[in-house]
Enzyme design. Structure first.
Site, PDB file in Angstrom:
ATOM      1  N   ASP A  78      39.345  13.223  26.998  1.00  0.00           N
ATOM      2  CA  ASP A  78      40.594  13.738  26.278  1.00  0.00           C
ATOM      3  C   ASP A  78      41.695  12.822  26.563  1.00  0.00           C
ATOM      4  O   ASP A  78      41.542  11.837  27.605  1.00  0.00           O
ATOM      5  CB  ASP A  78      40.747  15.208  27.163  1.00  0.00           C
ATOM      6  CG  ASP A  78      40.504  15.209  28.595  1.00  0.00           C
ATOM      7  OD1 ASP A  78      41.139  14.087  29.165  1.00  0.00           O
ATOM      8  OD2 ASP A  78      39.874  15.867  29.003  1.00  0.00           O
ATOM      9  N   ASP A  80      45.805  12.539  27.384  1.00  0.00           N
ATOM     10  CA  ASP A  80      47.155  13.018  27.809  1.00  0.00           C
ATOM     11  C   ASP A  80      48.169  12.038  27.385  1.00  0.00           C
ATOM     12  O   ASP A  80      47.893  10.712  27.112  1.00  0.00           O
ATOM     13  CB  ASP A  80      47.079  12.930  29.419  1.00  0.00           C
ATOM     14  CG  ASP A  80      46.168  13.957  29.849  1.00  0.00           C
ATOM     15  OD1 ASP A  80      45.783  15.178  29.114  1.00  0.00           O
ATOM     16  OD2 ASP A  80      45.461  13.850  30.771  1.00  0.00           O
ATOM     17  N   ASP A 159      48.323  10.219  40.980  1.00  0.00           N
ATOM     18  CA  ASP A 159      47.387   9.826  42.507  1.00  0.00           C
ATOM     19  C   ASP A 159      47.203   8.628  42.586  1.00  0.00           C
ATOM     20  O   ASP A 159      47.365   7.954  43.684  1.00  0.00           O
ATOM     21  CB  ASP A 159      46.379  10.979  42.180  1.00  0.00           C
ATOM     22  CG  ASP A 159      45.555  10.881  41.091  1.00  0.00           C
ATOM     23  OD1 ASP A 159      45.954  10.151  40.147  1.00  0.00           O
ATOM     24  OD2 ASP A 159      44.659  11.929  40.795  1.00  0.00           O
TER      25      ASP A 159
HETATM   26  P1  ATP Z   1      39.455  12.753  33.941  1.00  0.00           P
HETATM   27  O1  ATP Z   1      38.925  11.479  32.905  1.00  0.00           O
HETATM   28  O2  ATP Z   1      38.174  13.078  34.471  1.00  0.00           O
HETATM   29  O3  ATP Z   1      39.998  13.873  33.019  1.00  0.00           O
HETATM   30  P2  ATP Z   1      41.987  12.023  34.800  1.00  0.00           P
HETATM   31  O4  ATP Z   1      42.378  11.106  35.168  1.00  0.00           O
HETATM   32  O5  ATP Z   1      42.499  12.131  33.147  1.00  0.00           O
HETATM   33  O6  ATP Z   1      40.365  12.165  34.823  1.00  0.00           O
HETATM   34  P3  ATP Z   1      43.126  14.594  34.663  1.00  0.00           P
HETATM   35  O7  ATP Z   1      43.046  15.952  35.887  1.00  0.00           O
HETATM   36  O8  ATP Z   1      42.799  14.983  33.358  1.00  0.00           O
HETATM   37  O9  ATP Z   1      42.369  13.481  35.295  1.00  0.00           O
HETATM   38  O10 ATP Z   1      44.569  14.370  35.149  1.00  0.00           O
HETATM   39  C1  ATP Z   1      45.473  13.331  34.256  1.00  0.00           C
HETATM   40  C2  ATP Z   1      46.406  12.451  35.139  1.00  0.00           C
HETATM   41  O11 ATP Z   1      47.199  13.161  35.596  1.00  0.00           O
HETATM   42  C3  ATP Z   1      45.504  11.620  36.125  1.00  0.00           C
HETATM   43  O12 ATP Z   1      45.132  10.500  35.824  1.00  0.00           O
HETATM   44  C4  ATP Z   1      46.709  11.418  36.907  1.00  0.00           C
HETATM   45  O13 ATP Z   1      47.583  10.207  36.485  1.00  0.00           O
HETATM   46  C5  ATP Z   1      47.485  12.731  36.841  1.00  0.00           C
HETATM   47  N1  ATP Z   1      47.043  13.838  37.878  1.00  0.00           N
HETATM   48  C6  ATP Z   1      46.221  14.704  37.843  1.00  0.00           C
HETATM   49  N2  ATP Z   1      45.996  15.404  39.026  1.00  0.00           N
HETATM   50  C7  ATP Z   1      46.844  14.735  39.814  1.00  0.00           C
HETATM   51  C8  ATP Z   1      47.110  14.971  40.951  1.00  0.00           C
HETATM   52  N3  ATP Z   1      46.433  16.154  41.712  1.00  0.00           N
HETATM   53  N4  ATP Z   1      48.156  14.298  41.772  1.00  0.00           N
HETATM   54  C9  ATP Z   1      48.525  13.415  41.121  1.00  0.00           C
HETATM   55  N5  ATP Z   1      48.496  13.022  39.843  1.00  0.00           N
HETATM   56  C10 ATP Z   1      47.716  13.757  39.329  1.00  0.00           C
HETATM   57 MG    MG Z   2      42.051  13.501  31.675  1.00  0.00          MG
END
Ligand code: ATP
Ligand code: MG
Length: 475
Positions: A78, A80, A159
Site C-alpha cells: 500500500d 501512503d 519510527d
Molecule cells: P507496511 O509495509 O507493513 O505497511 P509501513 O512502514 O508502511 O509498513 P505503516 O503502519 O503502513 O507501516 O505506517 C506507515 C509509516 O508511518 C511508517 O513507515 C512510519 O513512517 C510511520 N509510522 C507508522 N507507525 C508508526 C509509529 N507507531 N511511530 C512512528 N511512526 C510510525
Molecule cells: Mg504501509
C-alpha cells in the site's frame, strides 16, 4: 576524511545527526541513479495524489514503508502520501475522500479500479513530541497526534530511519532525513532519536521493530534492540485493536513464522497470543503452528490471499483441540463439547489481544465444519460441499491431515471427491465404508468415537450434521 571517502565509495550521503526535535534537519537528496527505484512498481493512484496536491501548490511525497520497499525493489502493498496540506485542504481536492481517525487524523482517497478499490492514505506533516507535550500520558505514551509541523519534524516523528524517506515521483528524488538509505544498505533497523523515549511514547514500535526485522531480514541495531527486553510490558498499555492490527500485519507479512520466533526471542510475546505461547511449549502443537504459518507464508509469497479468520483458526486450533478432547473424555457429547471448547478458546485468547468479531465468525465456521469431513456416507459429502465456507474448512482439514490432527488419507479422499465426476464420487463414497480410515482422531481417538457414535440414533446424527452444515449456527 575516511568517513567521507567511505560515503563516496558506498554512494551514500553523510549520516545526519539523529536529532529528534527535527526542527533544523536538512534532508539528503538521493537521485535516481543512486536509489534506483523502478517507476513500474509505483501505484498510479499514489502518483495522481502527489501530482494533484503539488499542482494545488502543496508539498506531497510518497512516504514510509512504500519508499522503503521501493528502494528494496519490492512492490509495496500500500502507498501512503505525506503533505503540508491540512486534512480539510486534502479533502477539498479529492471527490472520493474521507477523513478518518481521531488520535491520528488522516484522509483516505479511494480509487475504483478493475480489480479492487485502492485507498491512498494521505497524512499531514506532524509536529514532534516536544511541541505537543500536553498530549502525553504519564507513562510517556502519546494520546493525540494532530498538531501539524514542518517536513523535517514529520520525518523526525516517524519510527525507524528506513521508514522516514520521502519520494517525489515528479523529480524522481528521495529525501532522506535520517540516513535511511545507508541503513537499508547495511540492513539495519534503527530508531530515530532516543529508543527508550520513543518506545515509551508508543510501545507498539517494539512490535514494529520485530516485524520489520522479520520481513526484511535486517538486524535491529543494538541501541534500538536493547530496551525492548526491559520495556516489553508497556505493550499492554496499547489499545487492543491497534495491537491486533500490528500482530495481523506480522502474521500476514509473508514471514509469520520468523516473526513469531523473533517475538519470542525478544521476550515480547507474553500475553499477546496467550494460547500460542502455550502451544509452542508443546512439540506436537508447535509443529501444527509452524506448518500453518509456513503455509501462510508460502501463500502470501506466491501472491495468494490468506484470510485472517483462517490464520487465527489455525493458531488457536491446538489449544481448542485439547479442550475439546478433555470435555469429551469427561463425558460431554462430541458436538456440544466442540462448541464449548470454541467458546473457551476464544474467551481465553481475548484476554490477550481480542480477535475482531468478523474474524471470529469465520473461525467458528471453519472449526464447526471439521467433524463433517469425517462423515463420508450417503448425501453428507455432497451437502458439505454446499456449505458457504467449504473451501476454508477443506483447506483447514488438509492442514490438520498434514500434521496428524486427522487421518492423512482423509485429505486425499476429499481432494479426490472435489475433483471427481458424479459416478466417481459414488465410488469414493462406496469405498469409504471399508477404507479402514478411523472416523476421526479427534477428539477422543478412534475407539472412543466409534463407541460414542454407535450409541446415537440415525436421526440424531442427521440433526448433528445439519447443525454443522449451517456453520454451527442454531436456527
Ligand atoms: P507496511 O509495509 O507493513 O505497511 P509501513 O512502514 O508502511 O509498513 P505503516 O503502519 O503502513 O507501516 O505506517 C506507515 C509509516 O508511518 C511508517 O513507515 C512510519 O513512517 C510511520 N509510522 C507508522 N507507525 C508508526 C509509529 N507507531 N511511530 C512512528 N511512526 C510510525
Ligand atoms: Mg504501509
Amino acid at each position: 576524511m575516511i568517513t567521507k571517502f567511505l560515503d563516496r565509495l558506498l554512494r551514500r550521503g553523510p549520516r545526519p545527526k539523529s536529532n529528534q526535535s527535527g526542527a533544523t534537519l536538512v534532508a539528503h537528496k538521493v537521485h535516481k541513479k543512486t536509489h534506483r527505484i523502478n517507476p513500474g512498481l509505483l501505484s498510479k493512484n499514489a502518483v495522481k495524489v502527489t501530482h494533484t496536491l503539488q499542482q494545488a501548490g502543496y508539498k506531497a511525497y510518497i512516504v514510509g514503508g512504500a519508499v522503503r520497499d521501493l528502494v528494496l525493489g519490492i512492490a509495496p502493498k500500500d502507498f501512503d502520501v505525506a503533505t503540508n496540506a491540512t486534512p480539510e485542504q486534502v479533502q477539498k481536492l479529492f471527490r472520493r475522500s474521507r477523513l478518518i481517525g481521531r488520535r491520528f487524523q488522516i484522509v483516505h482517497v479511494t480509487f475504483f479500479g478493475k480489480e479492487r478499490p485502492e485507498i491512498i492514505e494521505v497524512s499531514t506533516f506532524r509536529a514532534v513530541l516536544e511541541s505537543v507535550g500536553e498530549h502525553v500520558a504519564e507513562s510517556g505514551r502519546i494520546l493525540r497526534d494532530n498538531v501539524w509541523g514542518t517536513h523535517a519534524e514529520d520525518a523526525a516523528r516517524r519510527d525507524f530511519t528506513i521508514n522516514a524517506m520521502y519520494y517525489d515521483p515528479a523529480s524522481e528524488t528521495v529525501l532522506d532525513y535520517h540516513g535511511g538509505m545507508a541503513d537499508i544498505r547495511s540492513k539495519t533497523i534503527r530508531m530515530i532519536g532516543n529508543p527508550i523515549k520513543r518506545y515509551r511514547e508508543d510501545p507498539i514500535r517494539m512490535l514494529r521493530a520485530i516485524r520489520f526485522a522479520a520481513k526484511t531480514n535486517f538486524q535491529i541495531e543494538s541501541e534500538t534492540r536493547k530496551p525492548i527486553a526491559e520495556l516489553g510490558d508497556l505493550i499492554h498499555d496499547v489499545p487492543s485493536a491497534r495491537l491486533f492490527d500490528e500482530i495481523l500485519k506480522l502474521l500476514m507479512s509473508g514471514h509469520a513464522w520468523a516473526g513469531i520466533q523473533a517475538l519470542h526471542d525478544a521476550g515480547l510475546h507474553h500475553g499477546l497470543l496467550p494460547l500460542i505461547d502455550k502451544a509452542l511449549a508443546n512439540d506436537q502443537s508447535a509443529q501444527f503452528i509452524q506448518r500453518a504459518l509456513r503455509n501462510t507464508d508460502e501463500r502470501i509469497q506466491a501472491g495468494k490471499s490468506v484470510s485472517p479468520g483462517f490464520l487465527f483458526a489455525s493458531l488457536l486450533w491446538p489449544d481448542l483441540e485439547q479442550r475439546w478432547q478433555a470435555l469429551v473424555a469427561g463425558g460431554m457429547p462430541n458436538l456440544p463439547a466442540l462448541h464449548a471448547a470454541i467458546d473457551d478458546t476464544i474467551a481465553q485468547q481475548n484476554t490477550g489481544i481480542s480477535v475482531q468479531r468478523r474474524h471470529e465468525g469465520d473461525m467458528r465456521d471453519i472449526w464447526t465444519m471439521q467433524p463433517g469431513f469425517e462423515k463420508r456416507n450417503g448425501r453428507y459429502p455432497y451437502r458439505l460441499l454446499e456449505v458457504p465456507r467449504f473451501r476454508a474448512g477443506y483447506d483447514f482439514m488438509l492442514l490438520r491431515s498434514q500434521v496428524g490432527s486427522c487421518h492423512a488419507s482423509l485429505g486425499q479422499w476429499w481432494t479426490d471427491f472435489i475433483h471427481a465426476d458424479l459416478s466417481e464420487r459414488e465410488n469414493l463414497i462406496a469405498r469409504a465404508k471399508d477404507d479402514g480410515l478411523p472416523s476421526t482422531q479427534t477428539p477422543a481417538g478412534p475407539n472412543k468415537r466409534r463407541r460414542h457414535r454407535s450409541k446415537r440414533s440415525n436421526s440424531e446424527a442427521e440433526t448433528t450434521l445439519d447443525f454443522e452444515i449451517n456453520g454451527g449456527k442454531q436456527n
